[in-house]
Every structure is written in C-alpha cells, then in structure tokens.
Enzyme design. Structure first.
Site, PDB file in Angstrom:
ATOM      1  N   TYR A  53       0.834  -1.196   0.000  1.00 39.72           N
ATOM      2  CA  TYR A  53       0.000   0.000   0.000  1.00 39.72           C
ATOM      3  C   TYR A  53       0.875   1.255   0.000  1.00 39.72           C
ATOM      4  O   TYR A  53       2.062   1.216   0.333  1.00 39.72           O
ATOM      5  CB  TYR A  53      -0.937  -0.004   1.211  1.00 39.72           C
ATOM      6  CG  TYR A  53      -2.063   0.992   1.101  1.00 39.72           C
ATOM      7  CD1 TYR A  53      -2.917   0.976   0.008  1.00 39.72           C
ATOM      8  CD2 TYR A  53      -2.259   1.957   2.082  1.00 39.72           C
ATOM      9  CE1 TYR A  53      -3.949   1.892  -0.110  1.00 39.72           C
ATOM     10  CE2 TYR A  53      -3.287   2.877   1.975  1.00 39.72           C
ATOM     11  CZ  TYR A  53      -4.134   2.846   0.873  1.00 39.72           C
ATOM     12  OH  TYR A  53      -5.141   3.765   0.763  1.00 39.72           O
ATOM     13  N   ASN A 150     -19.378  -4.850  -9.130  1.00 44.85           N
ATOM     14  CA  ASN A 150     -19.814  -5.693  -8.015  1.00 44.85           C
ATOM     15  C   ASN A 150     -18.941  -5.530  -6.786  1.00 44.85           C
ATOM     16  O   ASN A 150     -19.141  -6.224  -5.777  1.00 44.85           O
ATOM     17  CB  ASN A 150     -19.820  -7.161  -8.446  1.00 44.85           C
ATOM     18  CG  ASN A 150     -18.470  -7.634  -8.945  1.00 44.85           C
ATOM     19  OD1 ASN A 150     -17.810  -6.938  -9.717  1.00 44.85           O
ATOM     20  ND2 ASN A 150     -18.056  -8.809  -8.520  1.00 44.85           N
ATOM     21  N   SER A 151     -17.980  -4.607  -6.825  1.00 39.31           N
ATOM     22  CA  SER A 151     -17.164  -4.313  -5.643  1.00 39.31           C
ATOM     23  C   SER A 151     -17.958  -3.455  -4.670  1.00 39.31           C
ATOM     24  O   SER A 151     -19.059  -2.974  -4.982  1.00 39.31           O
ATOM     25  CB  SER A 151     -15.894  -3.566  -6.055  1.00 39.31           C
ATOM     26  OG  SER A 151     -16.225  -2.273  -6.548  1.00 39.31           O
ATOM     27  N   VAL A 153     -17.180  -0.393  -3.571  1.00 38.80           N
ATOM     28  CA  VAL A 153     -17.292   0.954  -4.140  1.00 38.80           C
ATOM     29  C   VAL A 153     -18.333   0.965  -5.260  1.00 38.80           C
ATOM     30  O   VAL A 153     -19.165   1.864  -5.359  1.00 38.80           O
ATOM     31  CB  VAL A 153     -15.936   1.456  -4.660  1.00 38.80           C
ATOM     32  CG1 VAL A 153     -16.102   2.749  -5.460  1.00 38.80           C
ATOM     33  CG2 VAL A 153     -14.974   1.698  -3.497  1.00 38.80           C
ATOM     34  N   TYR A 237      -9.014   4.471  -9.908  1.00 35.82           N
ATOM     35  CA  TYR A 237      -8.789   4.497  -8.464  1.00 35.82           C
ATOM     36  C   TYR A 237      -8.277   3.155  -7.932  1.00 35.82           C
ATOM     37  O   TYR A 237      -8.200   2.953  -6.718  1.00 35.82           O
ATOM     38  CB  TYR A 237     -10.063   4.908  -7.716  1.00 35.82           C
ATOM     39  CG  TYR A 237     -11.170   3.875  -7.704  1.00 35.82           C
ATOM     40  CD1 TYR A 237     -11.360   3.039  -6.606  1.00 35.82           C
ATOM     41  CD2 TYR A 237     -12.036   3.736  -8.780  1.00 35.82           C
ATOM     42  CE1 TYR A 237     -12.376   2.094  -6.591  1.00 35.82           C
ATOM     43  CE2 TYR A 237     -13.053   2.804  -8.774  1.00 35.82           C
ATOM     44  CZ  TYR A 237     -13.218   1.979  -7.672  1.00 35.82           C
ATOM     45  OH  TYR A 237     -14.232   1.040  -7.653  1.00 35.82           O
ATOM     46  N   GLY A 238      -7.929   2.244  -8.837  1.00 34.20           N
ATOM     47  CA  GLY A 238      -7.437   0.954  -8.376  1.00 34.20           C
ATOM     48  C   GLY A 238      -6.858   0.152  -9.529  1.00 34.20           C
ATOM     49  O   GLY A 238      -7.003   0.509 -10.696  1.00 34.20           O
ATOM     50  N   TRP A 263      -7.209   9.128  -5.216  1.00 29.75           N
ATOM     51  CA  TRP A 263      -6.804   8.420  -3.998  1.00 29.75           C
ATOM     52  C   TRP A 263      -7.474   9.120  -2.835  1.00 29.75           C
ATOM     53  O   TRP A 263      -7.234  10.294  -2.572  1.00 29.75           O
ATOM     54  CB  TRP A 263      -5.284   8.449  -3.855  1.00 29.75           C
ATOM     55  CG  TRP A 263      -4.758   7.606  -2.739  1.00 29.75           C
ATOM     56  CD1 TRP A 263      -5.321   6.485  -2.200  1.00 29.75           C
ATOM     57  CD2 TRP A 263      -3.525   7.787  -2.023  1.00 29.75           C
ATOM     58  NE1 TRP A 263      -4.547   5.959  -1.201  1.00 29.75           N
ATOM     59  CE2 TRP A 263      -3.437   6.735  -1.080  1.00 29.75           C
ATOM     60  CE3 TRP A 263      -2.502   8.722  -2.106  1.00 29.75           C
ATOM     61  CZ2 TRP A 263      -2.358   6.614  -0.208  1.00 29.75           C
ATOM     62  CZ3 TRP A 263      -1.424   8.596  -1.244  1.00 29.75           C
ATOM     63  CH2 TRP A 263      -1.346   7.549  -0.301  1.00 29.75           C
TER      64      TRP A 263
END
Length: 328
Positions: A53, A150-151, A153, A237-238, A263
C-alpha cells in the site's frame, strides 16, 4: 482486550496477523476508551499487510483503518462525547481491536443504526460519492460507466448515482456477478469483453457517456475509454488486475479522453475539515435512512482474524468481510 497485531509483512496476509490479548487500558486525561463495534476488512488493509500500500505504519502495528465504536469510559477533563455514544473511529489505524484509546476531538458522533453498515462509511462510500461529483458535472439523466461494479465501491456508486438521477452502465468480469449489481439498482450490467463499447452504444442508444470509473487497470482501462464519448473523463482508483492502465493514442490523442487518478487518502489530507465532516454526516444519514447499504458476506470475531483476512483476500466474494471484535 484483544488486538489483531502484526510484526512483519508478507505475501500471504493472514499469515502475518494474529489476535493478541492484553489488559484493557484506562483512558488517560484527555482520552476516551472506545469499545469497537465493527470494523471492515478493505483491500487497502490487505495491501498494508503485504507491504504494497501507499502508506505503511511502522511495525509492530494493529490492523484496520476504519470502523465504529461506542464510548465506554472518559478520561479526566473529558465530557463529550458522552458514554454510550456511537462514534466513527479516526482513520489512523488500529480498528481491529476490541477496545482502543482515542482523542475525543477525532471522534465523530453518529446516529444509532446498524453498526456493521456504519463501520464502512470512511472509505468506500466517500470514494464512490467523490468519483461521481469531483470530475465531471453530471446532470440527472446522464450516463456513467464503471467497471468492478460488483465491488463495495461499485455498489455504493450505483445507489448514490440513482439518488442523483444518474444512470449507470456497470461492467463486471463474470456472469455470476450480474444479478447482485442489478439487485442494487444498476441500470445496465455488462460482462467485460472486447466488444464492450459496441454493447454500451446499444444500451444507451448512442447517448453521451462522459464519465468512466476504472478500478481494474490493464486492458480494462482501454475498453472503458472506448466506451466514453469524445472528450470524456476516465478516472482510475485501483488496479485489481495488477497491471498498469493501458490507454492507446487513439483514445488520448484522437478522441481527447482524459485519464485522471483518485486516492481518497489524498483527498482527506487536502480537504477542509468542514468538508470532510459534512460528507461523512451525509453518508451516515443515508445509511441510517436505509437509502445506502452494502452486501456483507460474513462477520467474524477477533479470535478468527486469520480466517477473516483469508476470506477478505479470496476472490469471487459476494459481499464485504467485517470484523465484529467482541463477537464470540
């Protein structure tokens, strides 16, 4: 009390963390003791355990970066929040614990509601809300496209978009995820593939799609860009694929697609306190009203922290994994 601690980082997150027992501390002057009611396990928590991270606490550390609790005791000189108040824990780490000490000024009082749902308002709902509002001025009736729909977020984004009168194009990576996104209110749900842009045009009758939201990276970024209108904005964002965003000159140059990044930790660092508090209060109100929720696959007590982390790291889940530390 018990805490989920880790003294090293490694590639298998459940292998580095364990429940450790110690005496429950009394709050010092200016402190409060909080009983933790619920704390989710987020992808960022797993990346913290593996060392991947963007922000890593010094070791040894206690896991968890969000959650809710109830004020259990007040230190000398503290009068608020009152004992029994439900509070949002500060995002400073250590929420995977049965109890923790906190500065009362860092605690946000919350309404009484399902603590499991409230425990998740610090990370995923603000991310969804800000992705919808900070990059493109969308109006009711506009379309927005997202992958990883489906996450957690993705689920919040579907609901928040509907509350704003927006229509969502929701991209998932497997057919089994379609029903869950539709259940949350997704207008159109599509399985990702090379012909995604064609299917998007068919679903929208060629209407403009000015905002795309990417959590996957790799070739999925390019496919979202192809699905946007000329001059559209694509926000990443990922990187669930583990790959860098792939965006061709055809999209960047000839169609003027802009690629932005988001972020949440940076937003929290830069946004004024009043803006941060206002956003969290807005989201807490929606959760209390039942207008905003997320699917929960399972809850675990702190003694099963290894099982909980393993479940959170597993693929193809149908909801969040949440730690309810004092559950036996």
């Amino acid at each position: 009390m018990k805490q989920a601690r880790y003294e090293q980082r490694g590639p298998v997150p459940q292998d580095v963390i364990a429940a450790v027992e110690s005496a429950t501390p009394a709050p010092a002057p200016g402190q409060v003791l909080v009983e933790v009611l619920a704390a989710p396990i987020n992808p960022s928590d797993l990346l913290t355990l593996t060392g991947e991270y963007g922000l890593l606490p010094p070791l040894p550390a206690v896991g968890g970066n969000e959650g809710v609790g109830r004020v259990a005791a007040l230190g000398e000189g503290v009068s608020a929040p009152a004992i029994g108040t439900v509070v949002l824990l500060p995002p400073s780490g250590g929420s995977w614990s049965t109890h923790l000490l906190a500065d009362p000024r860092a605690l946000l009082p919350l309404p009484e509601a399902d603590p499991v749902q409230l425990s998740m308002i610090t990370v995923n709902p603000p991310t969804a809300r800000l992705l919808l509002t900070e990059f493109v001025d969308l109006q009711p009736g506009d379309w927005v496209i997202q992958n990883a729909a489906n996450s957690a977020v993705g689920g919040y984004l579907v609901q928040l978009a509907a509350l704003r009168g927006l229509r969502t194009l929701n991209v998932v990576r497997r057919e089994s995820a379609v029903a869950g996104v539709r259940e949350l209110g997704g207008d159109v749900v599509l399985v990702d593939g090379d012909d995604l842009s064609r299917r998007v045009r068919e679903a929208t009758d060629g209407a403009p799609v000015r905002l795309g939201i990417d959590a996957v990276g790799g070739g999925a970024t390019e496919r979202l860009a192809q699905s946007l209108s000329e001059g559209g904005v694509l926000v990443n964002y990922g990187a669930m694929s583990g790959e860098a965003c792939a965006l061709s000159p055809a999209q960047l140059v000839f169609r003027d697609i802009a690629l932005r990044g988001f972020w949440l930790a940076r937003w929290y660092r830069l946004a004024p306190m009043a803006q941060r508090v206002g956003l969290l209060q807005e989201l807490a109100g929606l959760i209390t009203q039942g207008a905003l929720r997320t699917r929960v696959q399972a809850v675990y007590g702190i003694d099963r922290i290894k099982d909980a982390v393993a479940a959170a790291a597993a693929g193809e889940r149908e909801g969040k994994i949440v730690l309810v530390p004092n559950q036996t």
